[in-house]
Scaffold this motif. Structure first.
Motif, PDB file in Angstrom:
ATOM      1  N   LEU A   1      34.451  43.755  26.953  1.00 52.88           N
ATOM      2  CA  LEU A   1      35.197  43.848  28.361  1.00 52.88           C
ATOM      3  C   LEU A   1      34.743  42.534  28.853  1.00 52.88           C
ATOM      4  O   LEU A   1      35.624  41.887  29.742  1.00 52.88           O
ATOM      5  CB  LEU A   1      34.567  44.940  28.929  1.00 52.88           C
ATOM      6  CG  LEU A   1      35.453  46.183  28.705  1.00 52.88           C
ATOM      7  CD1 LEU A   1      34.736  47.334  29.052  1.00 52.88           C
ATOM      8  CD2 LEU A   1      36.766  46.256  29.333  1.00 52.88           C
TER       9      LEU A   1
ATOM     10  N   ARG B   1      33.486  39.352  27.914  1.00 51.55           N
ATOM     11  CA  ARG B   1      33.967  38.346  27.370  1.00 51.55           C
ATOM     12  C   ARG B   1      35.555  38.171  27.552  1.00 51.55           C
ATOM     13  O   ARG B   1      36.145  36.962  28.033  1.00 51.55           O
ATOM     14  CB  ARG B   1      33.885  38.267  25.834  1.00 51.55           C
ATOM     15  CG  ARG B   1      34.013  37.188  25.045  1.00 51.55           C
ATOM     16  CD  ARG B   1      33.806  37.191  23.439  1.00 51.55           C
ATOM     17  NE  ARG B   1      32.466  38.022  23.325  1.00 51.55           N
ATOM     18  CZ  ARG B   1      32.529  39.034  22.599  1.00 51.55           C
ATOM     19  NH1 ARG B   1      33.428  39.659  21.983  1.00 51.55           N
ATOM     20  NH2 ARG B   1      31.339  39.560  22.260  1.00 51.55           N
ATOM     21  N   LYS B   2      36.254  39.294  27.437  1.00 49.30           N
ATOM     22  CA  LYS B   2      37.721  39.256  27.973  1.00 49.30           C
ATOM     23  C   LYS B   2      37.904  38.950  29.311  1.00 49.30           C
ATOM     24  O   LYS B   2      38.706  38.182  29.605  1.00 49.30           O
ATOM     25  CB  LYS B   2      38.174  40.710  27.775  1.00 49.30           C
ATOM     26  CG  LYS B   2      39.846  40.642  28.112  1.00 49.30           C
ATOM     27  CD  LYS B   2      40.143  41.973  28.980  1.00 49.30           C
ATOM     28  CE  LYS B   2      39.796  41.752  30.513  1.00 49.30           C
ATOM     29  NZ  LYS B   2      40.161  42.638  31.462  1.00 49.30           N
TER      30      LYS B   2
ATOM     31  N   ILE C   1      37.058  34.966  29.853  1.00 50.35           N
ATOM     32  CA  ILE C   1      38.300  34.321  29.217  1.00 50.35           C
ATOM     33  C   ILE C   1      39.472  34.233  30.067  1.00 50.35           C
ATOM     34  O   ILE C   1      39.940  32.902  30.514  1.00 50.35           O
ATOM     35  CB  ILE C   1      38.874  34.781  27.726  1.00 50.35           C
ATOM     36  CG1 ILE C   1      37.829  34.635  26.830  1.00 50.35           C
ATOM     37  CG2 ILE C   1      40.164  34.202  27.346  1.00 50.35           C
ATOM     38  CD1 ILE C   1      38.290  35.504  25.355  1.00 50.35           C
ATOM     39  N   GLU C   2      39.766  35.339  30.813  1.00 50.98           N
ATOM     40  CA  GLU C   2      40.752  35.481  31.623  1.00 50.98           C
ATOM     41  C   GLU C   2      40.509  34.520  32.893  1.00 50.98           C
ATOM     42  O   GLU C   2      41.523  33.674  33.457  1.00 50.98           O
ATOM     43  CB  GLU C   2      41.127  36.756  32.377  1.00 50.98           C
ATOM     44  CG  GLU C   2      41.910  37.530  31.391  1.00 50.98           C
ATOM     45  CD  GLU C   2      42.239  38.959  31.891  1.00 50.98           C
ATOM     46  OE1 GLU C   2      41.235  39.730  32.157  1.00 50.98           O
ATOM     47  OE2 GLU C   2      43.381  39.219  32.098  1.00 50.98           O
TER      48      GLU C   2
ATOM     49  N   ARG D   1      40.945  30.683  32.168  1.00 47.61           N
ATOM     50  CA  ARG D   1      42.503  30.341  31.919  1.00 47.61           C
ATOM     51  C   ARG D   1      43.237  30.710  33.055  1.00 47.61           C
ATOM     52  O   ARG D   1      44.277  29.886  33.289  1.00 47.61           O
ATOM     53  CB  ARG D   1      42.853  31.041  30.674  1.00 47.61           C
ATOM     54  CG  ARG D   1      42.407  30.779  29.439  1.00 47.61           C
ATOM     55  CD  ARG D   1      42.969  31.143  28.288  1.00 47.61           C
ATOM     56  NE  ARG D   1      42.225  30.847  27.052  1.00 47.61           N
ATOM     57  CZ  ARG D   1      42.007  31.433  25.945  1.00 47.61           C
ATOM     58  NH1 ARG D   1      42.842  32.705  26.363  1.00 47.61           N
ATOM     59  NH2 ARG D   1      41.295  31.336  25.081  1.00 47.61           N
ATOM     60  N   ASP D   2      42.859  31.441  34.013  1.00 51.33           N
ATOM     61  CA  ASP D   2      43.726  31.697  35.300  1.00 51.33           C
ATOM     62  C   ASP D   2      43.338  30.540  36.266  1.00 51.33           C
ATOM     63  O   ASP D   2      42.354  30.650  36.795  1.00 51.33           O
ATOM     64  CB  ASP D   2      43.593  33.046  35.701  1.00 51.33           C
ATOM     65  CG  ASP D   2      44.383  33.570  36.783  1.00 51.33           C
ATOM     66  OD1 ASP D   2      45.024  32.611  37.591  1.00 51.33           O
ATOM     67  OD2 ASP D   2      44.960  34.614  36.876  1.00 51.33           O
ATOM     68  N   PRO D   3      44.343  29.685  36.515  1.00 54.47           N
ATOM     69  CA  PRO D   3      43.788  28.559  37.491  1.00 54.47           C
ATOM     70  C   PRO D   3      43.533  29.029  38.926  1.00 54.47           C
ATOM     71  O   PRO D   3      42.620  28.406  39.427  1.00 54.47           O
ATOM     72  CB  PRO D   3      45.072  27.612  37.422  1.00 54.47           C
ATOM     73  CG  PRO D   3      46.295  28.458  36.856  1.00 54.47           C
ATOM     74  CD  PRO D   3      45.552  29.621  35.944  1.00 54.47           C
TER      75      PRO D   3
ATOM     76  N   GLU E   1      44.727  44.604  36.907  1.00 58.51           N
ATOM     77  CA  GLU E   1      45.153  45.253  35.899  1.00 58.51           C
ATOM     78  C   GLU E   1      45.599  46.792  36.020  1.00 58.51           C
ATOM     79  O   GLU E   1      46.515  47.170  34.929  1.00 58.51           O
ATOM     80  CB  GLU E   1      43.691  45.784  35.021  1.00 58.51           C
ATOM     81  CG  GLU E   1      42.946  44.542  34.588  1.00 58.51           C
ATOM     82  CD  GLU E   1      42.057  44.953  33.388  1.00 58.51           C
ATOM     83  OE1 GLU E   1      42.313  45.722  32.859  1.00 58.51           O
ATOM     84  OE2 GLU E   1      41.059  44.049  33.037  1.00 58.51           O
TER      85      GLU E   1
END
Lengths: 373, 289
Positions: free
Chosen positions: A9, A11-12, A15-16, A19-21, A204
């Motif tokens: 969870l 790690r996910k 990553i988000e 990548r989410d500017p 989410e």
């Protein structure tokens, strides 16, 4: 609770975030903007400033002086018996200013000598310190004016009977930034932690991901821990960033222990993250989450003593500030960085923040689990 | 594999699902049909352990959704409505994340590889989910729901909004999984998709109106109703006995009459489609209530 699920969870989430500017900008740019904006502060009127008073004269003049200090409710007197006690009162935040009336005040005035007061001002909060000095000056001037008027009637022209010799402790130049930077750390941590976690979870919810998530065998505590971990790391990075800039740009000192400060940062962020999750469980959209987070952190900021000195608030609001975790964090951050306060001085605050941290996380996990069934 | 026993759910005064009971057998593809707001998603949420029923119970993969919802969750797969994939994760990362929530760490990589291969996702495995077209997103959503190889899967409108080719690809995939023993409960409001299911259930305002194989349902409807084609200027509302429904279909009209009513001149009888059958049975249910 399974560690690998929690880590998956976390790690996910990382990553988000990477990548989410938009999220990345909030995490990096928001603290920088705040640091620049709040590097300066405003002035406020204070009353009932706690004053530690060491009266070595114990005569009529010293009593008159004391009366001058308490007129207009400017100061509340905390009598002390020794210089050591006076310093201790300042160290423990029980007084903002310490005054020593030297021996033989009455005799000195009779002889027409200038009486010199030793004054110690707590400079860790410049806003307060400026106020303290101004009010002290006014009280002494009004005292002097009365003495001089009496003297003038008898035809003697005199130097001012009483002058204060002011020494500012902890932050000698009364540099606002030095006072503000520890506060900004608290402010940023509150915002990042509460706002971002609330948004991260509600996002989410909005996209239906939370339903997919709670349809898996994942435990509520794993979700809470997995969501908390990345923001704990981010919060720590932000805290380090602001502290580093505070040192380099504004020359904020570090008198105390980094470890102790880190402990405070850790538990304060933990608690704020918990608040963010609780906010997210009561809201459905990101807009609601933003407002929900504001409902928490705006009063928290106002009642923390960051901008408005707590001494300047009505008694009822002063009592309310004890419920605000940011207050304890601020006191601790300023104490550690500016005064070199140690665990011995700050353990009650740390204990309160530990309870805050574990308490809100437990509450968060409980609120989560209700949605899961 | 799924045994629904008088399941109900209310939200305040609204009865979303009302005493629904049916069974889905192992290896079956069961279609749950119904208009929007019929209670399909609420029913699925109860069967997946996400939502607590107000009344009744269901056994899913051998466990009660009331008493052991967490046990149920570990044994099933669930693809929620509108393809829940993380937009900023790649296809592979999405699958790996979902797999990690079910499987021990050591089994995750193999499960991800198998899933990529089975669902034909290998060519796009490194693309961010947000860049995928609707069809590929749905396919990823399906792959996610099955990445841990569950015995039962719940697919909530897996084809809504997709073009016919993408829809067919999804259904081929569902049948491939069913062929290997997976039990699937799929909601849809496309009748052609319902025709492809082993059995279907019709949900209408929270009640289960009919359950059975498509052919059975058509036969049942035929036993009660006549299905007729009428010319476009047909207006039977005033003088026709036993009229159940009439509606425009292309350049003609479709008419449903009660079985005992005579066939009016100019109209001729046809075989009902599943849609016709459902309309007639739904109308009947509305009249009855």
């Amino acid at each position: 609770m399974r560690l690998d699920r929690t880590l998956a969870l976390a790690r996910k989430e990382l990553i988000e975030l990477r990548r989410d500017p938009l999220l990345l900008r909030i995490v990096i740019l928001l603290p920088l903007a705040m640091l620049i904006i709040f590097g300066y502060a405003v002035n406020f009127t204070l009353s009932h400033i706690p004053m530690a008073l060491l009266d070595l004269s114990q005569d009529r003049t010293s009593r008159e002086l004391t009366k001058a200090f308490t007129s207009d409710d400017a100061f509340d007197i905390l009598p002390v018996e020794s210089r050591k006690a006076l310093r201790a009162a300042l160290d423990r935040d029980r007084a903002r200013v310490g005054v020593v009336i030297p021996e033989g005040a009455l005799a000195a005035l009779r002889k027409g000598e200038t009486l010199s007061l030793e004054v110690y001002v707590d400079g860790s909060s410049p806003v307060t310190a400026f106020q303290v000095q101004a009010r002290l000056q006014r009280a002494i001037e009004s005292f002097n004016a009365r003495i001089l008027t009496a003297r003038a009637l008898t035809g003697e022209i005199q130097k001012p009977p009483v002058v204060p010799k002011v020494e500012v402790l902890y932050n000698p130049d009364l540099d606002t930034a030095i006072f503000m930077v520890p506060g900004i750390v608290g402010l940023i941590l509150t915002q990042i932690a509460v706002l971002l976690t609330a948004i991260a979870i509600v996002r989410e919810k909005e996209s239906g991901m939370l339903e997919a998530l709670i349809a898996t065998p994942v435990r509520p505590m794993e979700v809470v821990a997995g969501k908390t971990l990345p923001y704990l790391i981010l919060g720590s990075i932000d805290a380090a960033l602001v502290l580093w800039l505070g040192r380099v740009v504004f020359g904020v000192p570090m008198q105390g222990s980094w470890w102790l400060l880190s402990a405070f940062v850790f538990f304060f962020v933990l608690g704020s993250l918990g608040v963010g999750i609780v906010v997210s469980t009561t809201t459905r959209t990101q807009i609601q989450a933003v407002f929900g987070a504001m409902v928490y952190y705006l009063p928290a900021i106002f009642f923390s003593g960051l901008f408005f000195p707590i001494e300047g608030m009505p008694k009822i609001l002063q009592a309310l500030t004890y419920l605000v975790p940011l207050r304890y964090f601020l006191e601790a951050a300023r104490g550690i960085m500016l005064k070199g306060a140690g665990l011995l001085d700050l353990w009650p605050s740390l204990l309160i923040l530990v309870v805050f941290g574990l308490g809100t996380l437990t509450l968060a996990a409980n609120r989560m689990s209700k949605r899961l069934v | 594999m799924i045994e629904v026993m008088g399941l109900s759910r209310t939200f305040g005064k609204l009865v979303a699902v009302d005493g629904v009971a049916f069974e889905v057998h192992a290896g079956e593809v069961f279609g749950l049909l119904g208009p929007n707001g019929a209670g399909k998603t609420t029913l699925i949420r109860m069967l997946t352990g996400v939502l607590a029923p107000s009344q009744g119970d269901a056994r899913v993969a051998g466990r009660s959704v009331v008493r052991e919802p967490e046990k149920v969750k570990g044994r099933i797969g669930y693809a929620t409505q509108d393809a829940s994939v993380y937009p900023y994760l790649t296809v592979r990362e999405n699958l790996a994340f979902r797999a990690a929530l079910y499987l021990p760490k050591s089994e995750v990589p193999a499960a991800v590889e198998t899933s990529l291969r089975r669902f034909g996702l290998e060519p796009i495995q490194d693309r961010l989910a947000r860049t995928l077209s609707g069809g590929w997103r749905q396919r990823l959503s399906l792959a996610q729901a099955m990445v841990h190889r569950p015995g039962v899967v719940f697919l909530d409108e897996p084809t809504t909004g997709l073009d016919p080719l993408a829809r067919r690809a999804i259904w081929d995939q569902i049948y491939a999984e069913a062929g290997e023993g997976v039990t699937a409960l799929v909601t849809t409001h496309y009748m052609d998709e319902a025709e492809r299911c082993h059995r279907v259930g019709l949900l209408y305002s929270g009640r289960l109106v009919e359950v059975g194989a498509p052919a059975e349902i058509k036969a049942k409807a035929k036993a009660r109703h006549r299905f007729l084609i009428a010319p476009r200027d047909f207006d039977g509302r005033s003088d026709l006995g036993g009229l159940v429904d009439v509606w425009q279909a292309g350049d003609r009209k479709k008419v449903i009459l009660r079985r005992d009513a005579p066939v009016p001149p100019g109209l001729h009888e046809i075989e009902p489609t599943l849609e016709d059958a459902f309309i007639s049975l739904t109308k009947e249910a509305v009249h009855a209530s």
